[in-house]
Design a protein around this motif. Structure first.
Motif, PDB file in Angstrom:
ATOM      1  N   ALA A  16      76.025  21.237  59.531  1.00 51.15           N
ATOM      2  CA  ALA A  16      76.047  21.102  60.982  1.00 51.15           C
ATOM      3  C   ALA A  16      74.943  21.950  61.589  1.00 51.15           C
ATOM      4  N   VAL A  17      74.146  21.334  62.461  1.00 49.36           N
ATOM      5  CA  VAL A  17      73.065  22.040  63.148  1.00 49.36           C
ATOM      6  C   VAL A  17      73.335  21.975  64.647  1.00 49.36           C
ATOM      7  N   ASP A  18      73.456  23.145  65.277  1.00 47.33           N
ATOM      8  CA  ASP A  18      73.629  23.190  66.723  1.00 47.33           C
ATOM      9  C   ASP A  18      72.258  23.032  67.372  1.00 47.33           C
ATOM     10  N   ILE A  69      70.956  25.476  69.946  1.00 43.72           N
ATOM     11  CA  ILE A  69      70.546  26.808  69.497  1.00 43.72           C
ATOM     12  C   ILE A  69      69.224  26.747  68.725  1.00 43.72           C
ATOM     13  N   CYS A  70      69.000  25.650  67.997  1.00 40.67           N
ATOM     14  CA  CYS A  70      67.799  25.505  67.146  1.00 40.67           C
ATOM     15  C   CYS A  70      66.520  25.683  67.975  1.00 40.67           C
ATOM     16  N   ILE A  71      65.627  26.553  67.456  1.00 38.44           N
ATOM     17  CA  ILE A  71      64.336  26.784  68.104  1.00 38.44           C
ATOM     18  C   ILE A  71      63.178  26.200  67.297  1.00 38.44           C
ATOM     19  N   ALA A  72      63.507  25.317  66.344  1.00 34.45           N
ATOM     20  CA  ALA A  72      62.500  24.652  65.509  1.00 34.45           C
ATOM     21  C   ALA A  72      61.723  25.633  64.637  1.00 34.45           C
ATOM     22  N   ASP A  73      62.408  26.648  64.150  1.00 34.50           N
ATOM     23  CA  ASP A  73      61.768  27.614  63.256  1.00 34.50           C
ATOM     24  C   ASP A  73      61.235  26.948  61.994  1.00 34.50           C
ATOM     25  N   GLY A  74      62.007  26.040  61.419  1.00 32.40           N
ATOM     26  CA  GLY A  74      61.555  25.274  60.265  1.00 32.40           C
ATOM     27  C   GLY A  74      61.896  25.843  58.907  1.00 32.40           C
ATOM     28  N   ALA A  75      62.475  27.029  58.830  1.00 33.50           N
ATOM     29  CA  ALA A  75      62.797  27.618  57.526  1.00 33.50           C
ATOM     30  C   ALA A  75      63.778  26.742  56.751  1.00 33.50           C
ATOM     31  N   CYS A  76      64.724  26.161  57.447  1.00 34.39           N
ATOM     32  CA  CYS A  76      65.706  25.301  56.762  1.00 34.39           C
ATOM     33  C   CYS A  76      65.024  24.085  56.148  1.00 34.39           C
ATOM     34  N   VAL A  77      64.112  23.490  56.897  1.00 35.10           N
ATOM     35  CA  VAL A  77      63.413  22.298  56.409  1.00 35.10           C
ATOM     36  C   VAL A  77      62.580  22.645  55.174  1.00 35.10           C
ATOM     37  N   GLU A 114      65.468  16.497  58.310  1.00 31.32           N
ATOM     38  CA  GLU A 114      64.280  15.781  58.786  1.00 31.32           C
ATOM     39  C   GLU A 114      64.040  16.193  60.232  1.00 31.32           C
ATOM     40  N   TRP A 115      62.778  16.366  60.600  1.00 29.96           N
ATOM     41  CA  TRP A 115      62.453  16.691  61.988  1.00 29.96           C
ATOM     42  C   TRP A 115      62.720  15.492  62.877  1.00 29.96           C
ATOM     43  N   ILE A 116      63.312  15.761  64.039  1.00 35.65           N
ATOM     44  CA  ILE A 116      63.348  14.723  65.070  1.00 35.65           C
ATOM     45  C   ILE A 116      62.838  15.323  66.376  1.00 35.65           C
ATOM     46  N   LYS A 166      63.921  19.246  66.448  1.00 40.80           N
ATOM     47  CA  LYS A 166      65.139  19.795  65.839  1.00 40.80           C
ATOM     48  C   LYS A 166      65.200  19.388  64.374  1.00 40.80           C
ATOM     49  N   ALA A 167      65.842  20.256  63.555  1.00 41.94           N
ATOM     50  CA  ALA A 167      66.073  19.942  62.143  1.00 41.94           C
ATOM     51  C   ALA A 167      67.368  19.141  62.051  1.00 41.94           C
ATOM     52  N   ASP A 168      67.226  17.846  61.802  1.00 43.06           N
ATOM     53  CA  ASP A 168      68.373  16.947  61.771  1.00 43.06           C
ATOM     54  C   ASP A 168      68.914  16.872  60.336  1.00 43.06           C
ATOM     55  N   VAL A 187      68.624  31.547  56.103  1.00 43.51           N
ATOM     56  CA  VAL A 187      67.255  31.706  56.607  1.00 43.51           C
ATOM     57  C   VAL A 187      67.093  31.387  58.089  1.00 43.51           C
ATOM     58  N   CYS A 188      68.024  30.686  58.683  1.00 49.10           N
ATOM     59  CA  CYS A 188      67.851  30.334  60.102  1.00 49.10           C
ATOM     60  C   CYS A 188      67.914  31.597  60.958  1.00 49.10           C
ATOM     61  N   PRO A 189      66.859  31.879  61.718  1.00 47.17           N
ATOM     62  CA  PRO A 189      66.805  33.124  62.480  1.00 47.17           C
ATOM     63  C   PRO A 189      67.761  33.168  63.666  1.00 47.17           C
ATOM     64  N   VAL A 190      68.263  32.028  64.083  1.00 46.59           N
ATOM     65  CA  VAL A 190      69.155  32.007  65.245  1.00 46.59           C
ATOM     66  C   VAL A 190      70.564  31.521  64.891  1.00 46.59           C
ATOM     67  N   ASP A 191      70.861  31.437  63.579  1.00 54.04           N
ATOM     68  CA  ASP A 191      72.210  31.046  63.119  1.00 54.04           C
ATOM     69  C   ASP A 191      72.673  29.734  63.738  1.00 54.04           C
ATOM     70  N   ALA A 192      71.776  28.749  63.675  1.00 52.56           N
ATOM     71  CA  ALA A 192      72.110  27.442  64.245  1.00 52.56           C
ATOM     72  C   ALA A 192      72.847  26.539  63.259  1.00 52.56           C
ATOM     73  N   ILE A 193      72.960  26.949  61.981  1.00 54.20           N
ATOM     74  CA  ILE A 193      73.482  26.048  60.941  1.00 54.20           C
ATOM     75  C   ILE A 193      74.780  26.589  60.362  1.00 54.20           C
ATOM     76  N   ASP A 194      75.737  25.664  60.151  1.00 56.77           N
ATOM     77  CA  ASP A 194      76.974  25.983  59.443  1.00 56.77           C
ATOM     78  C   ASP A 194      77.115  24.978  58.304  1.00 56.77           C
TER      79      ASP A 194
HETATM   80 FE1  F3S Z   1      66.222  25.162  63.676  1.00 59.35          FE
HETATM   81 FE2  F3S Z   1      67.115  27.254  62.358  1.00 59.35          FE
HETATM   82 FE3  F3S Z   1      66.137  25.231  61.047  1.00 59.35          FE
HETATM   83  S1  F3S Z   1      65.947  27.299  64.237  1.00 59.35           S
HETATM   84  S2  F3S Z   1      64.618  24.369  62.397  1.00 59.35           S
HETATM   85  S3  F3S Z   1      67.961  25.186  62.331  1.00 59.35           S
HETATM   86  S4  F3S Z   1      65.842  27.356  60.527  1.00 59.35           S
END
Ligand code: F3S
Ligand code: SF4
Ligand code: ZN
Length: 103
Positions: A39-41, A44-52, A61-63, A74-76, A92-99
């Motif tokens: 799950a990606v919020d 909250i996601c700032i498109a950091d890209g570490a997850c991708v 996948e980027w959308i 966003k990382a979809d 790795v997500c700097p803003v804890d957008a993923i569960d």
């Molecule tokens: Fe977004 Fe966090 Fe990935 S900010 S792009 S969900 S590393």
């Protein structure tokens, strides 16, 4: 950070590329959470890209999300069924957008 109880606290309002979208959604400013096992919020996601970059099985996948206040990409979790529960993206997500819920 993403609410780990989102599946109890939110309603499933839509589907996107085969995964659930959990509201509230009010495009383009409010996009909700995409995915259930991964799950990606989006709000909250700032498109950091570490997850991708780090996901070993390319779940994300980027959308494009033009007009969203945090980021216009966003990382979809497009292939959440492929997830192997390594938890790298969560770490790795700097803003804890993923569960990720291995249960
Ligand atoms: Fe977004 Fe966090 Fe990935 S900010 S792009 S969900 S590393
Ligand atoms: Fe990819 Fe691991 Fe995150 Fe699953 S837990 S989406 S396999 S990085
Ligand atoms: Zn999606």
């Amino acid at each position: 950070a993403i609410d780990p109880q989102f599946h109890e606290n939110r309603d499933q309002v839509d589907e996107h590329e085969g995964h659930s979208v959990w509201g509230p959604v009010d495009e383009p400013e409010e996009l909700g959470i995409h995915g259930t096992h991964v799950a990606v919020d989006f709000d909250i996601c700032i498109a950091d890209g570490a997850c991708v970059e780090d996901c070993p099985v390319d779940v994300f996948e980027w959308i494009d999300t033009p007009g969203h206040p945090e980021s216009e990409e966003k990382a979809d979790p497009a292939k959440e069924a492929q997830c192997i529960d390594c938890m790298l993206c969560v770490d790795v997500c700097p803003v804890d957008a993923i569960d990720v819920d291995p249960g």
